[in-house]
Structures are given as C-alpha cells and as structure tokens.
Design a protein around this motif. Structure first.
Motif, PDB file in Angstrom:
ATOM      1  N   ALA A   1      -4.421  33.411 103.274  1.00  0.00           N
ATOM      2  CA  ALA A   1      -5.350  33.966 102.297  1.00  0.00           C
ATOM      3  C   ALA A   1      -6.766  33.454 102.547  1.00  0.00           C
ATOM      4  O   ALA A   1      -7.738  34.213 102.452  1.00  0.00           O
ATOM      5  CB  ALA A   1      -4.893  33.615 100.887  1.00  0.00           C
TER       6      ALA A   1
ATOM      7  N   VAL B   1     -10.029  35.891 103.443  1.00  0.00           N
ATOM      8  CA  VAL B   1     -11.267  35.894 102.666  1.00  0.00           C
ATOM      9  C   VAL B   1     -12.457  35.501 103.532  1.00  0.00           C
ATOM     10  O   VAL B   1     -13.522  36.136 103.483  1.00  0.00           O
ATOM     11  CB  VAL B   1     -11.128  34.960 101.445  1.00  0.00           C
ATOM     12  CG1 VAL B   1     -12.489  34.727 100.788  1.00  0.00           C
ATOM     13  CG2 VAL B   1     -10.155  35.557 100.435  1.00  0.00           C
TER      14      VAL B   1
ATOM     15  N   ALA C   1     -10.858  40.436 102.992  1.00  0.00           N
ATOM     16  CA  ALA C   1     -10.658  40.583 101.548  1.00  0.00           C
ATOM     17  C   ALA C   1     -11.715  39.751 100.844  1.00  0.00           C
ATOM     18  O   ALA C   1     -12.114  38.695 101.346  1.00  0.00           O
ATOM     19  CB  ALA C   1      -9.264  40.110 101.143  1.00  0.00           C
TER      20      ALA C   1
ATOM     21  N   ASN D   1     -11.263  38.486  97.802  1.00  0.00           N
ATOM     22  CA  ASN D   1     -10.502  37.414  97.180  1.00  0.00           C
ATOM     23  C   ASN D   1      -9.022  37.680  97.376  1.00  0.00           C
ATOM     24  O   ASN D   1      -8.623  38.780  97.787  1.00  0.00           O
ATOM     25  CB  ASN D   1     -10.848  37.263  95.689  1.00  0.00           C
ATOM     26  CG  ASN D   1     -10.662  38.564  94.914  1.00  0.00           C
ATOM     27  OD1 ASN D   1      -9.590  39.145  94.915  1.00  0.00           O
ATOM     28  ND2 ASN D   1     -11.737  39.028  94.263  1.00  0.00           N
ATOM     29  N   CYS D   2      -8.206  36.677  97.088  1.00  0.00           N
ATOM     30  CA  CYS D   2      -6.751  36.809  97.243  1.00  0.00           C
ATOM     31  C   CYS D   2      -6.040  36.042  96.137  1.00  0.00           C
ATOM     32  O   CYS D   2      -6.525  35.001  95.678  1.00  0.00           O
ATOM     33  CB  CYS D   2      -6.280  36.239  98.582  1.00  0.00           C
ATOM     34  SG  CYS D   2      -6.675  37.218 100.037  1.00  0.00           S
TER      35      CYS D   2
ATOM     36  N   VAL E   1      -2.153  34.417  95.646  1.00  0.00           N
ATOM     37  CA  VAL E   1      -0.928  34.111  96.380  1.00  0.00           C
ATOM     38  C   VAL E   1       0.145  33.687  95.375  1.00  0.00           C
ATOM     39  O   VAL E   1       0.123  32.554  94.881  1.00  0.00           O
ATOM     40  CB  VAL E   1      -1.160  32.987  97.412  1.00  0.00           C
ATOM     41  CG1 VAL E   1       0.044  32.864  98.336  1.00  0.00           C
ATOM     42  CG2 VAL E   1      -2.426  33.238  98.222  1.00  0.00           C
TER      43      VAL E   1
ATOM     44  N   VAL F   1      -9.796  32.182  96.448  1.00  0.00           N
ATOM     45  CA  VAL F   1      -8.376  32.202  96.796  1.00  0.00           C
ATOM     46  C   VAL F   1      -7.637  31.527  95.650  1.00  0.00           C
ATOM     47  O   VAL F   1      -7.891  30.371  95.329  1.00  0.00           O
ATOM     48  CB  VAL F   1      -8.081  31.470  98.120  1.00  0.00           C
ATOM     49  CG1 VAL F   1      -6.571  31.368  98.341  1.00  0.00           C
ATOM     50  CG2 VAL F   1      -8.735  32.193  99.288  1.00  0.00           C
TER      51      VAL F   1
END
Length: 325
Positions: free
Chosen positions: A33, A37, A42, A44-45, A47, A281
């Motif tokens: 992640a 980013v 992306a 944001n992520c 998880v 993240v």
C-alpha cells in the motif's frame, strides 16, 4: 496451538504453525500500500488486514515504566503500521522525510509508542522476578540518528483501571526511561519525544458524552500538533473497537458511532491534502463486533444484520471517506 503471552497472564495471543506466515503477509500488504501511494498509483489505501499490530513493540511484548510487562501482546504479532512507516522512511527516503502515525483504536498503541522511543539510544528496566529487575540498553533506528525528529505518533484511547494495556504511571517521570508512558486523563507530554502525543480519555456512559469529548481532544490536542509536524505521509492505525456496539472491545466504556470515524478520517484527509499531497495509508487494528453466523439456515434479515456489524459499517464509512478524498 500456543499462546505467546507471559506465564500467569491472560492467554490472548494465540499462534499456530501458520501465524508467522500470515503476519508477514499482513505486514507485506501494508508495504504494498505504501508503494502504491508513493508511486502515485493510488492517492490513499486502506488495508483490512489481520492480525493487528499496534501492541507489538520492538521485541514483541511491551514493558511499562515499573518494569512489568503488558498483560499480553493483544492479538498482535508484527506492528504493521510501524513496519510500513519504517519502510517508507528507508525505501522512499527521497520522497518521505517526515511520517506521521495516527492511532484511534480504543486501546493505547503501546507497541507503536515503544518502537518510536527505540529510535533513540536509551535504557529501560524489565522486571524478571518479584524482587529482581534488569536495565538494558536499546536502540533500533530506521534510517539515521535523526529518525526520532521525523516521526510523529499520536494515540487517542480509553484509559481506565484494569483496561488493556496496563500502564503503571500516571505522570511522566523524567528519572525513568519506560517503553510506554500513559496518563489517567488529558495529554501526557514526554519532553524527550515531543512528537509522541498520547491522549488518554476516561470512560463514558453515553454516545452524547463520548463523541463530543473525543472530537474535542482530537481537535485541540492531536490535529494542531500534526499540522505543526507537517508530514510527508500519514499512516493510520484504524481501530474501530471504540464503537458503541463493540462491548467486547471497549467493555461498554466507549460510545463512538460511524459518524465519528467518518469525521476523523475527513480531518486527517484535510491535513494530508494540505501537507502530504493527500498520501494516506490506513491499516486495520481493532474491531470485534462481528456477529457469529447461525448454524441454522440464515434468514434474509439475519444476512442483512451480518453485513451491518459495527466493524463492517465503520470500515465502510472510513473507506468511503478515503475514496472521496
């Protein structure tokens, strides 16, 4: 199956032959992640991993200032958020200088705090018998000797007698070097680590009492210091066990609702957009309101109830806020 908690302590953290592999895969998902980013794949992520991590310290179990260990490792094997933070600082050093970790799990992020304290050479005491203690040096940097100046950590959590994790001190003692310092109410400043902002909050009885106080502490104690730190990346230890329905997680002493988690996510997004190019993240920590399925044939209304457990609904509002960042 075995438990890795200290002898005589609650048996919380069960492990099997596959546990290490699962924990490594979870931590690896957090690193993926971070890569996504920081590569710009992306913004944001989130998880949704297991096992959680924020109670795992530099060497596993965390010790408090009187030399006694925490009751257990709180289901945690590897500290996913801190591994991701260290990875970002090291592998992405040309992009990330300052990294912030925000922990809003109802339990204090004692492992994360201990890891950050270990970014500076220090000593801490460990009690190995009722009348015997040993003092040992400890130092585990991530990149260089300036790490502690470039890592921010804030944990807002429930502080109550007997509530996990056990913390012995009620005020900072400058003569000691504990792995984790926690107080009974209000923020507790550690002059050696100004970027560690622990925000203990007392027990509440209703949502009308809990939500405004929690938001007030975040607004007045956490966010101004986070903005002052000016991170390049924000990591979130997203624990949803402070939800009103999650009595297994908070023992009925915390009463947040979905809108509170949506609110703090949006507040952190504002900071990230202003200072960190939107980079966030988030990794899942606690959250235990997951109704057990019936062994009988599920009814449609039961299936709907399963999908709207507190953990599911909180994750949903968190992710939706991130998607609209």
């Amino acid at each position: 199956r075995h438990f890795i908690d200290p002898p005589g302590h609650p048996k919380d953290t069960m492990v099997s032959g596959d546990s290490y592999h699962v924990a490594v895969m979870a931590a690896g998902a957090a690193l993926s992640a971070v890569d996504a980013v920081l590569k710009g794949e992306a913004k944001n992520c989130f998880v949704p991993l297991r096992p959680p991590g924020h109670h795992a310290g530099p060497s596993g179990l965390v010790y408090s200032d009187d030399g006694c260990p925490a009751e257990s490792q709180g289901f945690c094997l590897l500290n996913n958020a801190m591994i991701a933070a260290a990875y970002a600082k090291y592998a992405w050093r040309d992009v990330v200088t300052k990294v912030a970790i925000i922990d809003f799990d109802v339990h204090a992020g004692n492992g994360s705090c201990a890891i950050i304290r270990n970014l500076r050479p220090h000593t801490h005491t460990r009690r190995i018998a009722p009348q015997t203690s040993v003092t040992v040096p400890s130092y585990k940097p991530w990149l260089d000797e300036d790490d502690s100046e470039n890592v921010f950590f804030s944990s807002i959590h429930l502080q109550h007698d007997g509530f996990y994790p056990r913390q012995a001190s009620t005020r900072y003692d400058p003569s000691s070097e504990p792995e984790f310092v926690g107080g009974a109410s209000g923020t507790l400043a550690d002059p050696h680590f100004p970027w560690i902002v622990n925000i203990p909050m007392g027990a509440t009885e209703t949502q009308a009492e809990c939500s405004p106080l929690w938001r007030k502490l975040v607004t007045e104690e956490m966010l101004p210091k986070l903005r002052s730190f000016a991170p390049d990346l924000i990591l979130i230890s997203a624990g949803f066990d402070g939800h009103h329905d999650d009595a297994d997680g908070n023992r009925g002493m915390f009463h947040l609702v979905e809108d509170d988690f949506k609110w703090i996510t949006e507040e952190l997004i504002q900071v990230a957009n202003a200072q960190a190019k939107g980079r966030i993240v988030s990794v899942l920590e606690g959250g235990y309101h997951v109704p057990k399925p019936s062994r009988k044939r599920k009814l449609p209304q039961e299936e709907a109830y399963m999908l709207t457990s507190a953990l599911a609904s909180c994750c949903a509002v968190h992710v939706k806020a991130l998607m609209h960042a």
